[in-house]
Design a protein around this motif. Structure first.
Motif, PDB file in Angstrom:
ATOM      1  N   ASP A   1       0.834  -1.193   0.000  1.00  0.00           N
ATOM      2  CA  ASP A   1       0.000   0.000   0.000  1.00  0.00           C
ATOM      3  C   ASP A   1       0.874   1.251   0.000  1.00  0.00           C
ATOM      4  N   LYS A   2       0.404   2.284  -0.675  1.00  0.00           N
ATOM      5  CA  LYS A   2       1.118   3.563  -0.697  1.00  0.00           C
ATOM      6  C   LYS A   2       0.294   4.582   0.075  1.00  0.00           C
ATOM      7  N   TYR A   3       0.979   5.588   0.573  1.00  0.00           N
ATOM      8  CA  TYR A   3       0.310   6.631   1.353  1.00  0.00           C
ATOM      9  C   TYR A   3       0.573   7.975   0.708  1.00  0.00           C
ATOM     10  N   ILE A   4      -0.485   8.776   0.635  1.00  0.00           N
ATOM     11  CA  ILE A   4      -0.401  10.083   0.001  1.00  0.00           C
ATOM     12  C   ILE A   4      -0.635  11.153   1.063  1.00  0.00           C
ATOM     13  N   PRO A   5       0.247  12.148   1.103  1.00  0.00           N
ATOM     14  CA  PRO A   5       0.031  13.228   2.065  1.00  0.00           C
ATOM     15  C   PRO A   5      -1.133  14.126   1.622  1.00  0.00           C
ATOM     16  N   TYR A   6      -1.812  14.679   2.599  1.00  0.00           N
ATOM     17  CA  TYR A   6      -2.888  15.618   2.284  1.00  0.00           C
ATOM     18  C   TYR A   6      -2.841  16.770   3.282  1.00  0.00           C
ATOM     19  N   ALA A   7      -3.411  17.878   2.865  1.00  0.00           N
ATOM     20  CA  ALA A   7      -3.595  19.034   3.746  1.00  0.00           C
ATOM     21  C   ALA A   7      -4.877  19.721   3.293  1.00  0.00           C
ATOM     22  N   GLN A   8      -5.742  20.013   4.248  1.00  0.00           N
ATOM     23  CA  GLN A   8      -6.996  20.671   3.896  1.00  0.00           C
ATOM     24  C   GLN A   8      -7.376  21.660   4.986  1.00  0.00           C
ATOM     25  N   PRO A   9      -7.925  22.791   4.578  1.00  0.00           N
ATOM     26  CA  PRO A   9      -8.341  23.784   5.577  1.00  0.00           C
ATOM     27  C   PRO A   9      -9.577  23.292   6.322  1.00  0.00           C
ATOM     28  N   ILE A  10      -9.592  23.520   7.639  1.00  0.00           N
ATOM     29  CA  ILE A  10     -10.751  23.113   8.434  1.00  0.00           C
ATOM     30  C   ILE A  10     -11.465  24.328   9.040  1.00  0.00           C
ATOM     31  N   GLY A  11     -10.983  25.505   8.688  1.00  0.00           N
ATOM     32  CA  GLY A  11     -11.635  26.726   9.150  1.00  0.00           C
ATOM     33  C   GLY A  11     -10.858  27.411  10.245  1.00  0.00           C
ATOM     34  N   PHE A  12     -11.172  28.690  10.463  1.00  0.00           N
ATOM     35  CA  PHE A  12     -10.544  29.519  11.492  1.00  0.00           C
ATOM     36  C   PHE A  12      -9.020  29.538  11.364  1.00  0.00           C
ATOM     37  N   GLY A  13      -8.526  29.473  10.117  1.00  0.00           N
ATOM     38  CA  GLY A  13      -7.093  29.536   9.884  1.00  0.00           C
ATOM     39  C   GLY A  13      -6.353  28.258  10.235  1.00  0.00           C
TER      40      GLY A  13
END
Length: 185
Positions: free
Chosen positions: A65-77
């Motif tokens: 299995d491979k893993y992909i990094p993610y980043a997402q805004p969740i609000g309030f900066g």
């Protein structure tokens, strides 16, 4: 002797057929996966229904299995970041995951073809015979770097060398012993 030959032929045939069939299944698996990325609801449902089939096709080829990094805004900066498993999210329409899944699928196809070709290579079978304890424990899910497996591998080699020496030095006695053992059972 003939029973041993029959067992080897059976293993050979199963190995060849298993890898050839999986190699030929590629188009079916690819069609299922592509159906997930279309607007057709029936194809999406079919892809979701066969998700385990797609995942197992990749896993059984030996691909990790491979893993992909993610980043997402969740609000309030604030930003949420981490990594996601590609195989657990195989039907996610994200471009990163879809491209990685396509690469993994092609790699799986190549692995099945390589194994199929190796079926006809005598050195492949010799390697399996020489390292049979390692392959057996690997099949059972244990790491081949485990010290216990290495010790068992050394014992296997020592027994093999001992029997080879015994057979070459005392061929008649070994034959008599084996025949008496077989007739005793």
């Amino acid at each position: 002797m003939y029973n041993l030959l029959k067992i080897f032929i059976a293993i050979f045939v199963v190995h060849v057929l298993y890898n050839l069939i999986n190699y030929l299944r590629f188009n079916h698996i690819e069609t299922l996966l592509i159906g997930n990325y279309t607007d057709n609801t029936d194809l999406k449902i079919k892809a979701k229904t066969h998700k385990n089939e797609i995942v197992n096709y990749i896993k059984n080829s030996g691909i990790k299995d491979k893993y992909i990094p993610y980043a997402q805004p969740i609000g309030f900066g604030q930003i949420s970041s981490g990594t996601v498993s590609v195989l657990e999210n195989i039907l996610n329409p994200s471009q990163d995951i879809a491209l990685t899944v396509a690469d993994m699928l092609l790699e799986a196809k190549g692995n099945y073809w390589s194994r199929f070709k190796n079926s006809f290579n005598p050195f492949y079978w010799l390697k399996i015979i020489v390292f049979i304890p390692k392959y057996l424990f690997s099949y059972l899910g244990m790491s081949s770097n485990n010290i216990l497996i290495k010790i068992i591998q050394l014992i296997y080699w020592a027994i093999g060398i001992s029997f080879t020496v015994l057979i070459s030095v005392f061929p008649d006695e070994v034959k008599t012993f084996i025949l008496s053992f077989i007739n005793f059972s």
